[in-house]
Design an enzyme around this catalytic site. Structure first.
Site, mmCIF file in Angstrom:
data_model
loop_
_atom_site.group_PDB
_atom_site.id
_atom_site.type_symbol
_atom_site.label_atom_id
_atom_site.label_comp_id
_atom_site.label_asym_id
_atom_site.label_seq_id
_atom_site.Cartn_x
_atom_site.Cartn_y
_atom_site.Cartn_z
ATOM 1 N N LYS A 169 0.792 -1.243 0.077
ATOM 2 C CA LYS A 169 -0.091 0.056 0.009
ATOM 3 C C LYS A 169 0.834 1.238 -0.116
ATOM 4 O O LYS A 169 1.521 1.711 1.057
ATOM 5 C CB LYS A 169 -1.054 0.091 1.339
ATOM 6 C CG LYS A 169 -2.301 1.172 1.173
ATOM 7 C CD LYS A 169 -2.529 1.902 2.227
ATOM 8 C CE LYS A 169 -1.403 3.227 2.505
ATOM 9 N NZ LYS A 169 -1.577 4.332 1.585
ATOM 10 N N GLU A 244 10.244 1.514 10.326
ATOM 11 C CA GLU A 244 11.141 2.519 9.904
ATOM 12 C C GLU A 244 10.500 3.746 10.156
ATOM 13 O O GLU A 244 9.685 4.150 9.220
ATOM 14 C CB GLU A 244 11.601 2.386 8.515
ATOM 15 C CG GLU A 244 12.149 1.119 8.148
ATOM 16 C CD GLU A 244 13.512 0.709 8.943
ATOM 17 O OE1 GLU A 244 14.098 1.675 9.575
ATOM 18 O OE2 GLU A 244 14.197 -0.182 8.794
ATOM 19 N N CYS A 278 13.886 11.000 6.436
ATOM 20 C CA CYS A 278 13.695 10.674 7.982
ATOM 21 C C CYS A 278 15.207 10.725 8.446
ATOM 22 O O CYS A 278 15.465 10.782 9.691
ATOM 23 C CB CYS A 278 13.006 9.174 7.783
ATOM 24 S SG CYS A 278 14.277 8.185 6.925
ATOM 25 N N GLU A 378 10.249 16.297 14.533
ATOM 26 C CA GLU A 378 10.499 16.205 13.258
ATOM 27 C C GLU A 378 9.659 17.056 12.292
ATOM 28 O O GLU A 378 8.650 17.286 12.344
ATOM 29 C CB GLU A 378 10.310 14.774 12.768
ATOM 30 C CG GLU A 378 10.596 14.263 11.284
ATOM 31 C CD GLU A 378 10.511 13.119 10.967
ATOM 32 O OE1 GLU A 378 9.470 12.558 11.010
ATOM 33 O OE2 GLU A 378 11.347 12.200 10.524
#
Ligand code: NAD
Length: 471
Positions: A169, A244, A278, A378
């Site tokens: 997906k 992750e 990331c 983040e």
């Protein structure tokens, strides 16, 4: 204007049962590029059923057969290089430089997994027993938009190597990129059901994959928040998970580092993939007495950094993927200002002449302390925080004072010293005097940057279940 109205289930492009369309918008112009018809829960269930059926035979294939399939996929992808690069630039806003590099990594990844398969022993002796490393089952692959086809290839190739079948997906925002990889995978001639791809929303298709008892493992890349939702769902049926997640990577510039090398590298680490990475090095830790020199260099480099149309070969920073992401980055720049950090360069608003797209001014904050939100959360955009330290011990302490632990960077002119510092940082990967990728070394996060590892032997074993035969 493109309309993508097919998903891929059981070896065929089919029309999904879902009826909702999602608009595909150019990040560079905010004009509509096309639309994608989204799959629904039933589509996800059909894809899972196809993968479950295919697992019965695919799990018994030999290493040689799997290598052949991986080679076929690589050949199919090789034929369409320029399309892969162009669609990433157009749909996602990745710069030409970055998209080209991503394509090369994606392709090389197949060589690495084939090399691994050529040497990996699926049957081992441990103690006095035979241990068989058996394929886990059907894998749910859920991925974000920031390197869509790269993630599909690395995860799917590992699943194939292990003898697992998959339901993928991707992000609904990556539909054109997904269409292209689906065509290549189709051309590779894998047995039907070995991979299935369902476009759809996270809360619908992603949620079904996370819940469905016929999924044995989830390999997810995305935000820490969604990773937590998936992990909670997955535990109900004891799915294995590889997560992750996000990062807030520290970049320690030691007091003996060559600043003329370390600072340009630090800006590449901060702004790679338009800051939507990331592994971006978003906390730059510099010795207090080097701050003036660092400020000077940073200003000089950022002034010369080309922001703009990602199609241009010299562009270093392209647009944010969508207006939501643009607004998010703007809100963090405002938060930094409100917290009392000082803008060295960049700031709020769009760069002049780039008002149509989701462009952000590459921004650098000074007078940041590690407790500020801009140093802890983040941002996922080209925003760098400079934090000063007095001693090496303090630098390590600041680096480790984070809920994340995906990647870190250390610069020093003394390799041994850099190695010693790197060894004390709690992160899945620490880059010493550079930025590289080793496809045989594990990749993944400490703490809230994730669970498990990808790549190399450790990554492959995350798709295998050990079975001991004790005589
Ligand atoms: P996201 O977490 O919002 O979405 C990722 C995927 O999860 C998408 O396909 C989405 O549709 C799906 N999803 C959303 N809600 C879901 C649910 N309830 N159940 C199941 N699936 C669901 O992330 P994003 O905004 O697409 O990507 C940015 C994030 O990804 C950042 O936080 C970044 O750090 C992270 N990321 C991590 C890595 C890594 O390797 N560690 C790499 C790239 C990006």
């Amino acid at each position: 204007m493109k309309t993508i109205d097919k998903i891929y289930i059981n070896g065929e492009f089919i029309t999904p049962q879902g009826t909702e369309y999602f608009n595909l918008i150019s990040p560079t112009t905010n004009k509509k590029l096309g639309k994608v018809l989204l799959g629904n829960q039933k589509d996800a269930q059909n894809a899972i059923a196809a993968a479950k059926e295919a697992f019965k035979t695919f799990s018994k294939t030999t290493t040689e057969e799997r290598i052949q399939y991986l080679q076929n996929i690589k050949v199919a992808i090789e034929k369409r290089k320029s399309e892969f690069i162009d669609v990433m630039v157009e749909e996602y806003g990745g710069t030409l430089q970055f998209a080209t590099m991503s394509y090369d990594f994606m392709l090389k990844g197949f060589d690495s997994i084939i090399d691994l398969l050529n040497t990996y022993d699926f049957t081992k002796i441990m103690g006095e027993s035979e241990v068989q490393m058996t394929p886990l089952g059907v894998v749910g692959i859920i991925i974000p938009w920031n390197s869509s086809n790269g993630f599909i290839c690395s995860k799917l190739s590992t699943a194939i190597a292990a003898g697992c079948t998959s339901v993928i997906k991707p992000s609904e925002m990556s539909a054109q990129q997904t269409q292209l990889i689906s065509e290549c995978l189709h051309e590779a001639g894998l047995p039907k059901g070995v991979f299935n791809i369902v476009n759809g929303l996270g809360e619908i298709v992603g949620a079904e994959i996370s819940r469905n008892p016929d999924i044995s493992k989830i390999s997810f890349t995305g935000s820490t928040n969604v990773g937590k939702i998936i992990a909670k769902e997955a535990v109900e049926t004891m799915k294995r998970v590889t997560l992750e997640l996000g990062g807030k990577s520290p970049n320690i510039i030691l007091d003996d580092a060559n600043l003329n090398q370390a600072i340009p590298l630090a800006l590449i680490a901060a702004y790679m993939n338009n800051g939507q990475a990331c592994i971006a090095g978003t906390r730059l830790l510099v010795p207090e007495n080097s701050l003036n020199k660092v400020k000077e260099l940073v200003k000089e480099i950022v002034t010369k950094t080309i922001v703009g149309d990602p199609k241009n070969a010299t562009t270093a920073v392209g647009p944010m993927v969508n207006t939501k992401q643009y607004e998010r980055v703007q809100s963090y720049i405002q938060i930094g200002i409100n917290e009392g950090a000082e803008i060295l360069i960049g700031g709020l608003g769009k760069p002049e002449g780039l008002e149509e797209g989701n462009f952000v001014k590459p921004t650098v904050f000074i007078n940041v302390n590690n407790q500020m939100r801009i140093a802890r959360e983040e941002i996922f955009g080209p925003v760098l925080s400079i934090i000063t330290y007095k001693t090496e011990e303090e630098a390590i302490e600041i680096a480790n004072d984070t809920t994340y632990g995906l990647q870190a960077y250390v610069s020093s002119s003394d390799e041994k010293r850099a190695h010693k510092v790197a060894s004390q940082i709690n992160a899945g990967r620490v880059q010493i005097n550079g930025i590289g990728h080793d496809p045989m070394a594990p990749f993944g996060g400490f703490k809230q940057s994730g669970i498990g590892r990808e790549f190399g032997t450790i990554g492959l074993e995350a798709y295998l279940e050990p079975k001991a035969l004790i005589k």
